[in-house]
Write a protein that holds these residues in place. Structure first.
Motif, PDB file in Angstrom:
ATOM      1  N   GLN A 117      16.802  -0.817  -9.011  1.00  0.00           N
ATOM      2  CA  GLN A 117      17.990  -0.281  -8.339  1.00  0.00           C
ATOM      3  C   GLN A 117      17.599   0.555  -7.124  1.00  0.00           C
ATOM      4  N   SER A 118      16.509   1.294  -7.249  1.00  0.00           N
ATOM      5  CA  SER A 118      16.054   2.127  -6.135  1.00  0.00           C
ATOM      6  C   SER A 118      15.443   1.231  -5.066  1.00  0.00           C
ATOM      7  N   VAL A 119      16.055   1.233  -3.887  1.00  0.00           N
ATOM      8  CA  VAL A 119      15.497   0.446  -2.787  1.00  0.00           C
ATOM      9  C   VAL A 119      14.801   1.403  -1.816  1.00  0.00           C
ATOM     10  N   ILE A 120      13.748   0.915  -1.195  1.00  0.00           N
ATOM     11  CA  ILE A 120      12.974   1.757  -0.280  1.00  0.00           C
ATOM     12  C   ILE A 120      13.469   1.507   1.146  1.00  0.00           C
ATOM     13  N   PRO A 121      14.008   2.542   1.796  1.00  0.00           N
ATOM     14  CA  PRO A 121      14.546   2.334   3.140  1.00  0.00           C
ATOM     15  C   PRO A 121      13.436   2.178   4.180  1.00  0.00           C
ATOM     16  N   ARG A 122      13.744   1.510   5.274  1.00  0.00           N
ATOM     17  CA  ARG A 122      12.834   1.531   6.423  1.00  0.00           C
ATOM     18  C   ARG A 122      12.968   2.923   7.055  1.00  0.00           C
ATOM     19  N   THR A 123      11.891   3.657   7.082  1.00  0.00           N
ATOM     20  CA  THR A 123      11.927   4.990   7.681  1.00  0.00           C
ATOM     21  C   THR A 123      10.568   5.339   8.277  1.00  0.00           C
ATOM     22  N   ILE A 124      10.614   5.837   9.477  1.00  0.00           N
ATOM     23  CA  ILE A 124       9.388   6.137  10.221  1.00  0.00           C
ATOM     24  C   ILE A 124       8.546   7.179   9.485  1.00  0.00           C
ATOM     25  N   LYS A 125       9.205   8.012   8.666  1.00  0.00           N
ATOM     26  CA  LYS A 125       8.481   9.072   7.944  1.00  0.00           C
ATOM     27  C   LYS A 125       7.401   8.503   7.029  1.00  0.00           C
ATOM     28  N   ASP A 138       5.721   5.752   7.502  1.00  0.00           N
ATOM     29  CA  ASP A 138       4.646   5.312   8.387  1.00  0.00           C
ATOM     30  C   ASP A 138       3.851   6.528   8.877  1.00  0.00           C
ATOM     31  N   GLU A 139       4.570   7.575   9.273  1.00  0.00           N
ATOM     32  CA  GLU A 139       3.907   8.792   9.767  1.00  0.00           C
ATOM     33  C   GLU A 139       3.037   9.423   8.686  1.00  0.00           C
ATOM     34  N   ALA A 140       3.576   9.491   7.460  1.00  0.00           N
ATOM     35  CA  ALA A 140       2.820  10.102   6.357  1.00  0.00           C
ATOM     36  C   ALA A 140       1.457   9.420   6.227  1.00  0.00           C
ATOM     37  N   ALA A 141       1.470   8.073   6.280  1.00  0.00           N
ATOM     38  CA  ALA A 141       0.213   7.326   6.163  1.00  0.00           C
ATOM     39  C   ALA A 141      -0.729   7.677   7.311  1.00  0.00           C
ATOM     40  N   SER A 142      -0.156   7.832   8.502  1.00  0.00           N
ATOM     41  CA  SER A 142      -1.024   8.102   9.653  1.00  0.00           C
ATOM     42  C   SER A 142      -1.646   9.498   9.558  1.00  0.00           C
ATOM     43  N   TYR A 143      -1.005  10.398   8.825  1.00  0.00           N
ATOM     44  CA  TYR A 143      -1.586  11.730   8.592  1.00  0.00           C
ATOM     45  C   TYR A 143      -2.397  11.774   7.288  1.00  0.00           C
ATOM     46  N   THR A 178       0.826  -1.207   0.000  1.00  0.00           N
ATOM     47  CA  THR A 178       0.000   0.000   0.000  1.00  0.00           C
ATOM     48  C   THR A 178       0.864   1.262   0.000  1.00  0.00           C
ATOM     49  N   THR A 179       1.910   1.255   0.816  1.00  0.00           N
ATOM     50  CA  THR A 179       2.825   2.393   0.873  1.00  0.00           C
ATOM     51  C   THR A 179       3.435   2.641  -0.508  1.00  0.00           C
ATOM     52  N   THR A 180       3.782   1.567  -1.190  1.00  0.00           N
ATOM     53  CA  THR A 180       4.349   1.679  -2.529  1.00  0.00           C
ATOM     54  C   THR A 180       3.296   2.134  -3.534  1.00  0.00           C
ATOM     55  N   SER A 222       6.633  14.935   3.892  1.00  0.00           N
ATOM     56  CA  SER A 222       8.059  15.187   4.110  1.00  0.00           C
ATOM     57  C   SER A 222       8.821  15.053   2.787  1.00  0.00           C
ATOM     58  N   PRO A 223       8.675  16.081   1.924  1.00  0.00           N
ATOM     59  CA  PRO A 223       9.173  15.957   0.550  1.00  0.00           C
ATOM     60  C   PRO A 223      10.689  15.759   0.435  1.00  0.00           C
ATOM     61  N   ARG A 224      11.447  16.139   1.474  1.00  0.00           N
ATOM     62  CA  ARG A 224      12.901  15.992   1.377  1.00  0.00           C
ATOM     63  C   ARG A 224      13.417  14.753   2.093  1.00  0.00           C
ATOM     64  N   SER A 225      12.541  13.922   2.575  1.00  0.00           N
ATOM     65  CA  SER A 225      12.975  12.744   3.340  1.00  0.00           C
ATOM     66  C   SER A 225      13.589  11.684   2.420  1.00  0.00           C
ATOM     67  N   THR A 226      14.300  10.731   3.038  1.00  0.00           N
ATOM     68  CA  THR A 226      14.898   9.653   2.241  1.00  0.00           C
ATOM     69  C   THR A 226      13.801   8.809   1.582  1.00  0.00           C
ATOM     70  N   GLY A 227      12.657   8.668   2.259  1.00  0.00           N
ATOM     71  CA  GLY A 227      11.547   7.907   1.689  1.00  0.00           C
ATOM     72  C   GLY A 227      11.015   8.567   0.427  1.00  0.00           C
ATOM     73  N   ALA A 228      10.889   9.891   0.473  1.00  0.00           N
ATOM     74  CA  ALA A 228      10.406  10.631  -0.702  1.00  0.00           C
ATOM     75  C   ALA A 228      11.394  10.471  -1.856  1.00  0.00           C
ATOM     76  N   ARG A 229      12.682  10.589  -1.536  1.00  0.00           N
ATOM     77  CA  ARG A 229      13.702  10.462  -2.583  1.00  0.00           C
ATOM     78  C   ARG A 229      13.656   9.072  -3.210  1.00  0.00           C
ATOM     79  N   ALA A 230      13.513   8.063  -2.357  1.00  0.00           N
ATOM     80  CA  ALA A 230      13.494   6.680  -2.859  1.00  0.00           C
ATOM     81  C   ALA A 230      12.316   6.455  -3.813  1.00  0.00           C
ATOM     82  N   TYR A 231      11.144   6.956  -3.451  1.00  0.00           N
ATOM     83  CA  TYR A 231       9.989   6.728  -4.327  1.00  0.00           C
ATOM     84  C   TYR A 231      10.083   7.566  -5.612  1.00  0.00           C
TER      85      TYR A 231
END
Ligand code: ADP
Ligand code: MG
Length: 253
Positions: A211-219, A221-226, A16-18, A234-243
């Motif tokens: 090649q792009s791997v999705i890191p485990r990052t609380i951000k 999870d938080e994004a989904a909760s909001y 779902t996150t993906t 969090s547009p500058r987070s590592t999760g945003a960059r990965a996606y």
């Protein structure tokens, strides 16, 4: 329209996150994207903020009532060019109602064909099961993306998914269906097991692994909760960059 099912019968692997964040990233890249929620848990419907008491029509109506077309269900989201076909818990009932429907494996495929001119991508967030709903998703798709969660049991159950894919190809005649990519999720750079499992997944799926791997990052999870995409939260987070990187690879493939 290219249709991609995000599938893995295991729960909690990042489907779902993906589905949400890859769809949003493709939309940010200027593609018109339809995100179909095909899980009765309806977690990816959060991007349209559809509450459980909403009277709006959902994918349940599309799947169970031939008079309801998918255009009646599609809603805009807060992300430009990202549209959602939401679901709710009712969708679970389709497992029973579909059984007596003619062409029960291709109901979704037929309904999506109506809007194929309007979108560049259709991303289907599948339920964590190999049910008739998931078979409908596979029959409607050009490709499957398989998210794989880094951990000791990463590849467990993958063989089962491959068997279903083969059955859809051979017994249901969808011979063009292919695995379009494997997405590594919950990756932890500093954890040795994460690297070992990544190697194992790469040697199994070879170049299918993005090649792009999705890191485990609380951000994430938080994004989904909001009830937000990672790009709003969090547009500058590592999760945003990965996606975003993943979306770029998807567009190139
Ligand atoms: P699935 O759809 O396969 O069941 P989800 O995408 O719902 O999996 O993810 C399961 C849980 O893990 C959710 O609470 C989600 O917010 C969280 N999650 C998903 N991906 C990540 C990640 N890369 N890092 C941290 N938490 C994540
Ligand atoms: Mg899910």
């Amino acid at each position: 329209m290219k249709t991609i099912a995000i599938a893995n019968q295991k729960g909690g692997v990042g489907k779902t996150t993906t589905a949400i964040n890859l769809s949003a990233a493709l939309a940010i890249e200027g593609r018109k994207v339809l995100l179909v929620d095909f899980d009765p848990q309806a977690n990816s419907s959060i991007v349209v903020g559809l509450g459980p008491n909403s009277h709006a029509k959902t994918m349940y109506d599309v799947m169970s009532d031939p008079r309801v077309t998918i255009s009646q269900v599609i809603q805009p989201t807060n992300t430009t060019d990202l549209f959602s076909a939401p679901a709710n818990l009712n969708l679970a009932a389709c497992e029973i109602t579909l059984v007596n429907t003619a062409g029960r494996e291709t109901v979704l495929k037929r309904s999506l064909s109506e809007v194929s001119e309007h979108f560049d991508y259709c991303i289907i967030d599948c339920a964590p099961s190999l049910s008739l709903l998931t078979v409908n998703a596979l029959m409607a798709s050009d490709e499957i993306f398989i998210p794989i969660q880094m951990g000791y049991f990463a590849l467990e159950g993958v063989q089962h998914l491959m068997t279903i894919i083969d059955l859809v190809k051979s017994d249901l005649g969808h011979t063009d269906l292919r695995i379009g990519g494997v997405i590594i999720t919950f990756y932890e750079k500093r954890v040795k097991m994460s690297q070992e499992v990544l190697e194992r997944v790469r040697s199994f799926f070879k170049t299918l692994v993005f090649q792009s791997v999705i890191p485990r990052t609380i951000k994430l999870d938080e994004a989904a909760s909001y009830h937000q995409t990672i790009f709003d939260y969090s547009p500058r987070s590592t999760g945003a960059r990965a996606y975003r990187n993943l979306a770029a690879e998807v567009i190139k493939r």
